[in-house]
Enzyme design. Structure first.
Site, PDB file in Angstrom:
ATOM      1  N   GLU A   1       3.066   1.161  11.703  1.00 34.33           N
ATOM      2  CA  GLU A   1       2.570   2.502  13.065  1.00 34.33           C
ATOM      3  C   GLU A   1       3.196   2.592  13.986  1.00 34.33           C
ATOM      4  OE1 GLU A   1      -0.705  -1.057  12.353  1.00 34.33           O
ATOM      5  OE2 GLU A   1      -1.988   0.382  13.053  1.00 34.33           O
TER       6      GLU A   1
ATOM      7  N   ILE B   1       0.959  -1.420   0.087  1.00 36.76           N
ATOM      8  CA  ILE B   1      -0.387   0.361  -0.033  1.00 36.76           C
ATOM      9  C   ILE B   1       0.770   1.178  -0.124  1.00 36.76           C
ATOM     10  CG2 ILE B   1      -1.646  -1.292   0.791  1.00 36.76           C
ATOM     11  CD1 ILE B   1      -0.781  -0.247   3.515  1.00 36.76           C
TER      12      ILE B   1
ATOM     13  N   ALA C   1       4.903  -7.340   6.679  1.00 34.20           N
ATOM     14  CA  ALA C   1       5.800  -7.680   6.277  1.00 34.20           C
ATOM     15  C   ALA C   1       7.257  -8.833   7.440  1.00 34.20           C
ATOM     16  CB  ALA C   1       6.818  -6.460   7.277  1.00 34.20           C
TER      17      ALA C   1
HETATM   18  N1  MCN Z   1       9.964  -3.402   7.634  1.00 35.15           N
HETATM   19  C1  MCN Z   1      11.052  -3.372   7.967  1.00 35.15           C
HETATM   20  N2  MCN Z   1      11.491  -3.760   9.272  1.00 35.15           N
HETATM   21  C2  MCN Z   1      10.308  -4.676   9.623  1.00 35.15           C
HETATM   22  C3  MCN Z   1       8.693  -3.949   9.499  1.00 35.15           C
HETATM   23  C4  MCN Z   1       8.558  -3.873   8.182  1.00 35.15           C
HETATM   24  O1  MCN Z   1      12.247  -2.484   7.221  1.00 35.15           O
HETATM   25  N3  MCN Z   1      10.384  -5.412  10.798  1.00 35.15           N
HETATM   26  C5  MCN Z   1       9.196  -1.872   6.731  1.00 35.15           C
HETATM   27  C6  MCN Z   1       9.120  -2.615   5.084  1.00 35.15           C
HETATM   28  O2  MCN Z   1       9.535  -1.478   3.910  1.00 35.15           O
HETATM   29  C7  MCN Z   1       7.731  -2.759   5.091  1.00 35.15           C
HETATM   30  C8  MCN Z   1       7.266  -1.571   5.488  1.00 35.15           C
HETATM   31  O3  MCN Z   1       8.716  -1.308   6.917  1.00 35.15           O
HETATM   32  O4  MCN Z   1       6.588  -3.057   4.079  1.00 35.15           O
HETATM   33  C9  MCN Z   1       5.453  -1.379   6.892  1.00 35.15           C
HETATM   34  O5  MCN Z   1       5.908  -3.446   7.688  1.00 35.15           O
HETATM   35  P1  MCN Z   1       4.726  -3.676   8.701  1.00 35.15           P
HETATM   36  O6  MCN Z   1       5.300  -2.520   9.434  1.00 35.15           O
HETATM   37  O7  MCN Z   1       4.564  -4.944   8.590  1.00 35.15           O
HETATM   38  O8  MCN Z   1       3.740  -2.412   8.296  1.00 35.15           O
HETATM   39  P2  MCN Z   1       2.245  -3.418   7.354  1.00 35.15           P
HETATM   40  O9  MCN Z   1       3.186  -4.512   5.864  1.00 35.15           O
HETATM   41  O10 MCN Z   1       1.640  -4.309   7.531  1.00 35.15           O
HETATM   42  O11 MCN Z   1       1.595  -2.070   6.145  1.00 35.15           O
HETATM   43  C10 MCN Z   1       0.789  -1.628   7.173  1.00 35.15           C
HETATM   44  C11 MCN Z   1       0.564  -0.488   8.001  1.00 35.15           C
HETATM   45  C12 MCN Z   1      -0.226  -0.217   8.206  1.00 35.15           C
HETATM   46  S1  MCN Z   1      -1.186  -1.033   9.512  1.00 35.15           S
HETATM   47  C13 MCN Z   1      -0.624   1.113   7.967  1.00 35.15           C
HETATM   48  S2  MCN Z   1      -2.194   1.535   9.090  1.00 35.15           S
HETATM   49  C14 MCN Z   1      -0.316   1.992   7.090  1.00 35.15           C
HETATM   50  C15 MCN Z   1       1.397   1.631   7.238  1.00 35.15           C
HETATM   51  O12 MCN Z   1       1.746   0.784   7.504  1.00 35.15           O
HETATM   52  N4  MCN Z   1      -0.512   2.182   6.470  1.00 35.15           N
HETATM   53  C16 MCN Z   1      -0.098   2.618   5.146  1.00 35.15           C
HETATM   54  N5  MCN Z   1       2.272   2.169   7.102  1.00 35.15           N
HETATM   55  C17 MCN Z   1       1.446   3.347   6.032  1.00 35.15           C
HETATM   56  N6  MCN Z   1       2.606   3.534   4.688  1.00 35.15           N
HETATM   57  C18 MCN Z   1       2.421   3.984   3.213  1.00 35.15           C
HETATM   58  N7  MCN Z   1       2.686   4.464   2.438  1.00 35.15           N
HETATM   59  N8  MCN Z   1       0.790   3.720   2.849  1.00 35.15           N
HETATM   60  C19 MCN Z   1      -0.102   3.513   3.902  1.00 35.15           C
HETATM   61  O13 MCN Z   1      -1.650   3.400   3.312  1.00 35.15           O
HETATM   62 MO1  MOS Z   2      -3.242  -0.045   9.182  1.00 31.69          MO
HETATM   63  S1  MOS Z   2      -4.354   1.413  10.586  1.00 31.69           S
HETATM   64  O1  MOS Z   2      -4.385  -1.656  10.580  1.00 31.69           O
HETATM   65  O2  MOS Z   2      -4.513  -0.393   8.374  1.00 31.69           O
END
Ligand code: MCN
Ligand code: MOS
Length: 779
Positions: free
Chosen positions: A746, A488, A532
């Protein structure tokens, strides 16, 4: 009909060939790909307009649907005159409750489904909120549909509306299942030597991703294909199947590119149901694109919250009791609970705690999740109150936090997996120059500007769901990673390519990633900062399975140059197999596939437990069941943050400028520092907006969202955003996830508001306890 799905995305062609992670020289050992600062693989496609978003699909015979929304907040629809609209050229049909589209009510997440709201448009005459979809006009062009939509005449019978939490007619409901209690908090608070007690409130906020919500649904042969910007194609698919009353495998949801969601694209919202039902009704594809104003009312953002928080402590600064009660708005007949005790109940060692959550139904669109739901408002109240307590005790705010360090999770009594929060305090304090500030309020200034320093901490849980991934090895040397998970804007494409490259020892540019399509292997949502860790773990497992499969193939296939080798004599080496028996026995995976006459080899991996049934795997893909289970999953794993800010307040005008922001994060092992930092910074900017700017204004006469657009709903622009410095203090946490990472997406938005509020107090001596902190509150 065959439908083009998502294209594969790779890091090839990004000019990365000089990067150490690109092991082009077979003799040199590759640098680790995971952990490298690679840029976003899909970034160039997005910024050059080549990425085709849901709304940009070009389908033959496409019809355009425009929704008409209620202009009254409560009551009944008596009549809808559609005659003028229907008489316009190009209008195909106008659907209302009197000429409805058939839609079933979907199962909401609290009841084990994938839906975020039960509200199902056009099925009855009840007016639930101003902005509720009450008709869908479908025409040959968008302009015709828009004009026709403006001609509908709706006759209402008004009822008295409840528009905000303070309405005396409102009936708050306690959510007992989410309360947390231990000890005797009331008695301990009454007897405490030092007490702080205050009410904190946050405004209604919206997610406002750059890409508005819009969908194209195409019905054919008893099934439907839907292009929908989604944080969770599996959840959208299950809701669409329920709306239409068809089998889940008759639904395909495609979402390769998403222009942000921030929680608002976890669920498929009611306009998606309208598009799907209209397409089935008309037998042709239908596009429904919400206008920007409709994205404020067609779905909801973070609800307004109010929290009463009291902390009792000894004179030495030991917390003896925390008493916390919260209220948040929810839709009049839908349920959204903002878990305002999520941080309160884990942050500090307290022998006594009482917390209670309440919802207050109002005539407003069902609120939803916005980045850090629960944790964000929870940390706002707790960390503001901690600052008030520090001043009441004349104690340094960091020293107070350290004096109440929780050695284990005080709520679950489980040990922490990892908690690098002391390191975060130290790194953040050092970077901002915490020790150099004079702690007395109004004691620091430069010219007309008062200077303030503030800090706050926060947490976000590591939600440990499971998912699948498939690797496809091509005889051309290309390796594909496939998953239904989405990117996203976070970097999913990039980190999955890095994971596969790392696990297989191949250059990252040989890996192509395909995401965001329900035909791909099952994935839980890109929400709750879980994806991730969830998907990198699945890819790593698939790669381990692939290595085993290639060893067997090499040893046993009659056409393999290594046939007859014992697998024990073969080893996997940088995208190739080598034998210890024959000196020149090295063969790349591509060469092996060619030798045995196989164009591809497919291998799956997942992070489910050994006995996971199809039902369990489907539940992860289609409902929130697994997410719920993982939150009760026997470990207490969280990301942690310490936020520090410096603000400048102009004494004459009351304007607040955030001058510097510094934060240290424990998100465990980081897969790509460049992307993780960008996530943290993005979260902090969002927190800045929440603290100083963002606020949904509701017209008290009719419940209309007054500032439902980008001009009037103020968001931070570049000029508002100061120098931001972020640091990682995490260590690999193998209890939290398969590869040792914790959530990143988050945690950046948690703790910003209290840090800024605390800095404003330090600068001015004024404690503002409601967000946003606007000039009128300060002067
Ligand atoms: N990452 C990393 N090392 C980790 C975990 C994550 O380098 N240990 C990096 C990676 O590049 C990964 C990113 O952080 O793709 C986000 O990972 P993660 O924390 O697992 O989050 P999700 O992939 O589940 O994404 C959803 C999260 C949420 S819940 C919201 S709300 C939010 C967020 O991501 N919305 C976003 N960040 C956002 N960023 C963008 N650009 N747009 C949104 O709508
Ligand atoms: Mo994030 S509010 O859990 O998409």
């Amino acid at each position: 009909a065959t439908v083009a799905g998502s294209a594969g995305i790779s890091l090839a062609g990004l000019g990365l060939t000089a990067h150490p992670a690109m092991a082009t020289d077979a003799a040199a050992p590759p640098s680790p790909a995971l952990g490298a600062r690679l840029p976003r693989a899909e970034g160039p496609l997005k910024v050059t307009g080549q990425a085709r978003y849901a709304i940009e699909q070009k389908l033959a015979n496409l019809a355009y649907g425009v929704t008409v929304q209620s202009t009254r907040p409560a009551g009944r629809i008596l009549a809808i005159d559609t005659s003028a609209a229907k008489a316009l050229p190009g209008v195909i049909d106008v659907y209302t409750l009197h000429h409805p589209l058939k839609l079933n009510t979907p199962t909401v997440y609290a009841k084990g489904g994938g839906a975020t709201e039960a509200f199902t448009p056009l099925q009855d005459d009840i007016v639930r909120f101003n902005g509720m979809h009450l008709a869908l006009v479908v025409a040959e062009t968008f302009e015709q549909a828009t004009e026709a939509a403006s001609l509908l005449k709706v006759t209402y019978q008004d009822d008295k509306a409840i528009l905000d939490m303070d309405d005396p007619a409102a009936s708050p409901m306690a959510i007992d299942a989410m309360a947390a209690n231990w000890g005797d908090a009331a008695a301990a608070l009454a007897g405490a030597e030092v007490k702080v007690q205050a009410t904190y409130s946050t405004a209604r906020e919206y997610n406002v991703p750059l890409e508005p919500h819009a969908t194209i649904a195409s019905w054919s042969d008893g099934g439907i294909t839907v292009w929908e910007p989604s944080q969770w194609v599996g959840g959208a698919r299950s809701v669409i199947a329920e709306w239409l009353g068809i089998d889940i495998d008759k639904v395909r949801v495609i979402s390769p590119y998403v222009g942000g969601g921030f929680g608002s694209k976890i669920g498929a919202h009611p306009h998606v149901g309208l598009a799907c039902a209209a397409s089935r009704q008309l037998g042709r594809p239908v596009k429904v694109a919400l206008t920007r104003p409709q994205t404020f009312t067609g779905l909801g953002g973070r609800p307004a919250t109010r929290q009463n928080l009291a902390i009792g402590a000894t004179r030495e600064g030991k917390i003896v009791s925390i008493v916390h009660e919260s209220w948040n708005e929810t839709a009049i007949d839908d349920m959204h609970v903002e878990a305002c005790n999520n941080v309160t109940k884990i942050m500090y060692a307290t022998p006594n705690l009482a917390s209670r959550l309440n919802v207050v139904p109002v005539h407003a669109v069902q609120p939803g999740w916005k980045r850090g739901p629960g944790e964000n408002p929870s940390a706002y109240a707790l960390e503001s109150a901690m600052d008030e307590l520090a001043y009441a005790l004349d104690m340094d705010p960091i020293a107070l936090r350290l004096a109440n360090w929780a050695d284990i999770d005080p709520s679950s009594k489980l040990p922490w997996t990892t908690r690098q929060l002391r390191e975060a305090y130290a790194a953040g304090a050092d970077a901002i120059g915490w020790g150099k500030r004079n702690p007395r309020p109004r004691s620091m200034r430069e010219g007309r500007e008062l200077i303030g320093y503030g800090m706050a901490a926060g947490a976000y849980p590591m939600i440990r769901t499971a998912s699948e991934a498939r690797l496809v090895f091509h005889a051309t040397g290309q390796i594909e990673v496939l998953s239904a998970g989405t990117d996203i804007g976070t970097g999913t494409y990039t980190i999955l390519a890095q994971t596969a490259a790392e696990a297989l020892g191949v250059p990252v540019e040989t890996v192509t990633v395909r995401l965001g399509d329900t035909v791909l292997p099952r994935s839980a949502l890109a929400g709750g900062s879980q994806q991730a860790n969830n998907l990198t773990g699945a890819v790593m497992q698939a790669a381990a399975n692939a290595r085993a499969a290639f060893l067997t193939l090499a040893a046993t296939h009659p056409k393999s140059p290594l046939a007859g080798s014992r697998t024990a004599d073969l080893s996997f080496d940088r995208g190739a197999l080598r034998t210890t028996r024959r000196p020149r026995g090295r063969i790349t995976l591509a060469q092996l596939l060619t030798a045995v006459g196989q164009r591809t080899l497919e291998v799956e991996g997942n992070t489910f437990g050994p006995g996971a049934t199809e039902a369990i795997k489907n539940a992860a893909d289609r409902s929130f069941a697994q997410l719920k289970a993982s939150l009760e999953g026997g470990v207490s794993a969280h990301s942690w943050c310490a936020q520090f800010v410096e603000v400048r307040v102009d004494e004459d005008f009351g304007t607040i400028r955030v001058k510097r922001m510094v934060a240290a994060f424990d998100s465990g092992r980081i897969f790509n520092p460049k992307l993780a930092e960008s996530q943290w910074i993005g979260g902090m900017v969002m927190g800045l907006g929440q603290t100083l700017l963002e606020e949904g204004h509701i017209d008290p006469r009719d419940g209309r969202t007054v500032n439902a657009n980008f001009a009037d709903y103020a968001l931070p622009v570049n000029a508002d955003v100061p120098d931001i410095r972020v640091m990682s203090v995490g260590i690999p946490d193998l209890q939290a996830s398969a590869l040792g990472g914790k959530g990143v997406g988050e945690i950046g938005v948690v703790g910003v508001a209290p840090a800024i509020g605390n800095a404003v107090f330090h600068a001015t001596g004024k404690r503002i306890r409601s967000l946003p902190i606007t000039m009128d509150k300060l002067t």
